[in-house]
Design a protein around this motif. Structure first.
Motif, short mmCIF file in Angstrom:
data_model
loop_
_atom_site.label_atom_id
_atom_site.label_comp_id
_atom_site.label_asym_id
_atom_site.label_seq_id
_atom_site.Cartn_x
_atom_site.Cartn_y
_atom_site.Cartn_z
N ASP A 232 29.39 40.20 37.81
CA ASP A 232 28.91 41.59 37.75
C ASP A 232 29.73 42.51 38.65
N ASP A 233 30.95 42.11 38.95
CA ASP A 233 31.83 42.92 39.80
C ASP A 233 32.09 44.27 39.13
N ALA A 234 31.74 45.35 39.83
CA ALA A 234 31.85 46.69 39.24
C ALA A 234 33.26 47.25 39.29
N TYR A 235 34.19 46.53 39.91
CA TYR A 235 35.55 47.04 40.09
C TYR A 235 36.54 46.44 39.08
N GLY A 236 36.02 45.81 38.04
CA GLY A 236 36.90 45.30 36.98
C GLY A 236 37.74 44.11 37.37
N ILE A 237 37.26 43.30 38.33
CA ILE A 237 38.06 42.18 38.82
C ILE A 237 38.12 41.03 37.82
N PHE A 238 37.13 40.93 36.95
CA PHE A 238 37.17 39.86 35.94
C PHE A 238 38.46 39.97 35.12
N ASN A 239 38.82 41.20 34.73
CA ASN A 239 40.06 41.40 33.97
C ASN A 239 41.28 41.07 34.82
N VAL A 240 41.20 41.34 36.12
CA VAL A 240 42.31 41.02 37.02
C VAL A 240 42.57 39.52 37.05
N ILE A 241 41.51 38.73 37.23
CA ILE A 241 41.74 37.29 37.35
C ILE A 241 42.09 36.66 36.00
N THR A 242 41.68 37.28 34.90
CA THR A 242 42.11 36.80 33.58
C THR A 242 43.61 36.95 33.43
N LYS A 243 44.13 38.12 33.83
CA LYS A 243 45.58 38.36 33.76
C LYS A 243 46.33 37.47 34.74
N LEU A 244 45.73 37.26 35.92
CA LEU A 244 46.37 36.40 36.91
C LEU A 244 46.48 34.97 36.40
N ARG A 245 45.44 34.49 35.78
CA ARG A 245 45.47 33.12 35.26
C ARG A 245 46.59 32.94 34.24
N SER A 246 46.77 33.93 33.36
CA SER A 246 47.86 33.88 32.38
C SER A 246 49.22 33.91 33.08
N PHE A 247 49.32 34.75 34.11
CA PHE A 247 50.56 34.86 34.88
C PHE A 247 50.90 33.54 35.56
N PHE A 248 49.92 32.92 36.20
CA PHE A 248 50.14 31.64 36.87
C PHE A 248 50.56 30.57 35.87
N THR A 249 49.88 30.50 34.75
CA THR A 249 50.17 29.48 33.74
C THR A 249 51.59 29.66 33.20
N LYS A 250 51.96 30.91 32.91
CA LYS A 250 53.30 31.20 32.38
C LYS A 250 54.38 30.76 33.35
N ASN A 251 54.11 30.87 34.65
CA ASN A 251 55.11 30.56 35.66
C ASN A 251 54.92 29.19 36.31
N ASN A 252 54.09 28.36 35.66
CA ASN A 252 53.87 26.96 36.11
C ASN A 252 53.39 26.89 37.55
N ILE A 253 52.48 27.80 37.91
CA ILE A 253 51.90 27.82 39.24
C ILE A 253 50.49 27.24 39.17
N GLN A 254 50.21 26.26 40.00
CA GLN A 254 48.89 25.64 40.00
C GLN A 254 47.82 26.67 40.37
N ASN A 255 46.70 26.61 39.65
CA ASN A 255 45.63 27.55 39.95
C ASN A 255 44.28 27.04 39.47
N GLU A 256 43.24 27.52 40.14
CA GLU A 256 41.86 27.25 39.76
C GLU A 256 41.13 28.58 39.70
N THR A 257 40.22 28.73 38.73
CA THR A 257 39.47 29.97 38.59
C THR A 257 37.98 29.69 38.62
N LEU A 258 37.25 30.52 39.35
CA LEU A 258 35.80 30.36 39.46
C LEU A 258 35.14 31.71 39.28
N VAL A 259 34.13 31.76 38.40
CA VAL A 259 33.32 32.96 38.20
C VAL A 259 31.87 32.57 38.44
N ILE A 260 31.19 33.29 39.35
CA ILE A 260 29.79 33.01 39.62
C ILE A 260 28.98 34.29 39.45
N ASN A 261 27.69 34.17 39.46
CA ASN A 261 26.82 35.33 39.34
C ASN A 261 26.91 36.19 40.60
#
Length: 283
Positions: A232-261
């Motif tokens: 429920d982040d009002a600052y649009g961060i869900f879209n930020v981490i979605t783009k970050l995950r794609s960026f990390f994957t494209k550049n073969n950078i290890q990453n974990e993503t967590l979304v909680i209430n």
């Protein structure tokens, strides 16, 4: 190794009481300052030293970056980061190893080189000073970087620009917007990203994480990134981490993503940070 959030909450809420430790041996928080040659002035920092702390070369260290409008106190305030209670609980249950935690008052610099050369101060002065002063090994394997919101912006850029410094980077609701931040973002209100008093998209993009990967240069090991947000982040961060995950994957950078209430607040950041910290020490 994945640890359910319910177990994490139990560890934090019901971990050993720090008052049971013998006097002089308990963990502590110190308020200190260092003189910056770049700034020609002193800067405050807060540091957590674990129970039975001794200066030695085996200490792990957490570098904690605060958000916009914050200070070095944010991570240590009981109503905000409450880092002493979290670390005391995790260390005493042997869930993580004894760890130092430190935060510098970077004000609203967003950890970039602008009017205040905060990147230079942090990387060239603050980290070497802390590791010398408190006997921390200058070792890629013992450094962890974490930041919330604007601090997440800074932690992301530091982790990509100085991959030899940090083993793991925790990004809590990172305000790393691309191509531009929303109107609600505090980044639009500060001089760092303005030209002639007006927010400037080109200046913002010049500091973007997307400029920090050079395909012509081989980097053996980037840090592993742990990215999280509230749903429920009002600052649009869900879209930020979605783009970050794609960026990390494209550049073969290890990453974990967590979304909680939850929203853009310390309740979410404490829970996600604790979860990530446990995973870091168990990876």
């Amino acid at each position: 190794m994945r640890i359910p959030l319910l177990i994490i909450s139990f560890l934090i809420l019901f971990g050993c009481n720090s008052n049971k430790t013998k006097e002089g041996m308990a963990s502590k928080i110190l308020e200190r300052s260092l003189f910056s040659n770049h700034l020609k002035d002193s800067i405050n920092y807060s540091i957590y030293l674990p129970e039975k702390f001794q200066n030695n070369k085996n200490n792990y260290i957490l570098y904690l970056l605060h958000g916009h409008g914050g200070s070095n106190d944010d991570w240590f305030n009981k109503k905000e980061g409450n880092i002493k209670h979290i670390l005391d609980s995790l260390i005493r249950t042997k869930t993580i190893k004894p760890t130092i935690a430190v935060s510098l008052n970077a004000k609203n610099s967003w950890y970039v080189n602008s009017t205040t050369p905060m990147e230079l101060i942090y990387i060239n002065e603050f980290i070497p000073y802390i590791e010398s002063e408190y006997g921390v090994s200058a070792n890629w394997g013992t450094r962890i970087l974490a930041g919330n919101s604007a601090g997440g912006f800074g932690a992301l850029n530091f982790g990509l620009k100085y991959p030899n410094l940090f083993k793991s980077v925790v990004l809590l609701s990172p305000a790393a917007y691309f191509p531009s931040p929303p109107e609600i973002s505090s980044s639009r209100k500060i001089d760092v990203f303005k030209f002639k008093g007006v927010f400037n998209d080109s200046i913002w993009k010049s500091y973007s994480y997307r400029n920090l990967i050079d395909s012509s240069k081989f980097v053996e090991d980037y840090p592993k990134f742990y990215t999280s947000t509230g749903d429920d982040d009002a600052y649009g961060i869900f879209n930020v981490i979605t783009k970050l995950r794609s960026f990390f994957t494209k550049n073969n950078i290890q990453n974990e993503t967590l979304v909680i209430n939850g929203g853009h607040d310390w309740k979410v950041w404490r829970a996600c940070f604790t979860n990530d910290l446990i995973r870091i020490y168990n990876d």
